[in-house]
Write a protein that holds these residues in place. Structure first.
Motif, PDB file in Angstrom:
ATOM      1  N   ALA A   1       0.830  -1.202   0.000  1.00 54.38           N
ATOM      2  CA  ALA A   1       0.000   0.000   0.000  1.00 54.38           C
ATOM      3  C   ALA A   1       0.864   1.252   0.000  1.00 54.38           C
ATOM      4  O   ALA A   1       0.540   2.235  -0.672  1.00 54.38           O
ATOM      5  N   THR A   2       1.989   1.211   0.712  1.00 59.58           N
ATOM      6  CA  THR A   2       2.897   2.356   0.733  1.00 59.58           C
ATOM      7  C   THR A   2       3.473   2.605  -0.659  1.00 59.58           C
ATOM      8  O   THR A   2       3.600   3.763  -1.080  1.00 59.58           O
TER       9      THR A   2
ATOM     10  N   VAL B   1       0.756   4.377  -2.498  1.00 61.08           N
ATOM     11  CA  VAL B   1       0.586   5.747  -2.001  1.00 61.08           C
ATOM     12  C   VAL B   1       1.679   6.652  -2.570  1.00 61.08           C
ATOM     13  O   VAL B   1       1.397   7.758  -3.056  1.00 61.08           O
TER      14      VAL B   1
ATOM     15  N   SER C   1       1.035   7.135  -6.274  1.00 56.95           N
ATOM     16  CA  SER C   1      -0.109   8.030  -6.487  1.00 56.95           C
ATOM     17  C   SER C   1       0.271   9.480  -6.220  1.00 56.95           C
ATOM     18  O   SER C   1      -0.108  10.381  -6.982  1.00 56.95           O
ATOM     19  N   ALA C   2       1.026   9.717  -5.167  1.00 56.54           N
ATOM     20  CA  ALA C   2       1.447  11.084  -4.842  1.00 56.54           C
ATOM     21  C   ALA C   2       2.370  11.646  -5.927  1.00 56.54           C
ATOM     22  O   ALA C   2       2.221  12.804  -6.332  1.00 56.54           O
TER      23      ALA C   2
ATOM     24  N   VAL D   1      -3.718   3.119  -9.820  1.00 54.33           N
ATOM     25  CA  VAL D   1      -4.469   3.626  -8.668  1.00 54.33           C
ATOM     26  C   VAL D   1      -5.872   4.103  -9.058  1.00 54.33           C
ATOM     27  O   VAL D   1      -6.528   4.779  -8.284  1.00 54.33           O
TER      28      VAL D   1
ATOM     29  N   ILE E   1      -5.381   9.386  -2.451  1.00 57.25           N
ATOM     30  CA  ILE E   1      -3.951   9.079  -2.424  1.00 57.25           C
ATOM     31  C   ILE E   1      -3.647   8.065  -1.318  1.00 57.25           C
ATOM     32  O   ILE E   1      -2.882   7.123  -1.515  1.00 57.25           O
ATOM     33  N   PHE E   2      -4.282   8.239  -0.158  1.00 57.18           N
ATOM     34  CA  PHE E   2      -4.011   7.353   0.976  1.00 57.18           C
ATOM     35  C   PHE E   2      -4.953   6.150   1.048  1.00 57.18           C
ATOM     36  O   PHE E   2      -4.834   5.310   1.935  1.00 57.18           O
TER      37      PHE E   2
ATOM     38  N   TYR F   1      -4.149   2.242   1.781  1.00 58.45           N
ATOM     39  CA  TYR F   1      -4.013   1.722   3.150  1.00 58.45           C
ATOM     40  C   TYR F   1      -5.287   1.035   3.625  1.00 58.45           C
ATOM     41  O   TYR F   1      -5.264   0.307   4.619  1.00 58.45           O
TER      42      TYR F   1
END
Length: 158
Positions: free
Chosen positions: A77-78, A81, A84-85, A111, A139-140, A143
């Motif tokens: 997931a990180t 993230v 995506s960022a 994403v 974005i998150f 998680y």
């Protein structure tokens, strides 16, 4: 690097590709026989995308629950993230300089099951324009896969 943690990004990429195809088919069906796009068509596409994104999310989570523990879900997931960022920042830079391209749409494929959250937040907030703050939940959102992780007691039972 553990190749196992790349399964989640790979599965979300495949889901994004499938959602994109279904989205194109839906739009073609909706605009068949008309020359203009209506608000009702936009709502229909949004709700179909929302439902399919939820189905894809749950399917991927259940599929990976067998292979991933909480740490694997967190690492994967990180990765999503961070990806995506970076894509969002790249998109903002390209828009600022005036050369937004279709490449950005393709970059969002891994994403894209989460990008519907941006539209959902915008609809809930009743703002006419999507502000950059609306993007933060999407974005998150990877998680959220932690909801499918096994409890630590389940991991030690094996």
């Amino acid at each position: 690097m553990n190749k196992e943690i790349l399964r989640l990004p790979l599965y979300t990429l495949i889901a994004g590709f499938i959602l994109g195809i279904i989205n194109l088919i839906t739009i073609r069906i909706l605009i068949r026989g008309t020359n203009e796009w209506t608000l009702e068509m936009g709502k229909t596409v949004f709700y179909i995308e929302l439902i399919l994104s939820i189905i894809a999310f749950v399917f991927i989570g259940i599929l990976l629950r067998q292979k991933y523990n909480r740490t694997d879900f967190f690492k994967s997931a990180t990765l999503l993230v961070i990806y995506s960022a970076v894509v969002f920042i790249l998109e903002q830079i390209m828009q600022y300089w005036g050369f937004y391209s279709m490449i950005n749409s393709y970059l969002y494929l891994p994403v894209s099951i989460f990008t519907v959250i941006t539209s959902l937040v915008a609809r809930i907030s009743n703002l006419e324009h999507i502000k950059w703050l609306h993007v933060i939940p999407s974005i998150f959102a990877p998680y959220l896969f932690l909801l499918f992780s096994k409890n630590p007691s389940e991991n030690t039972a094996k």
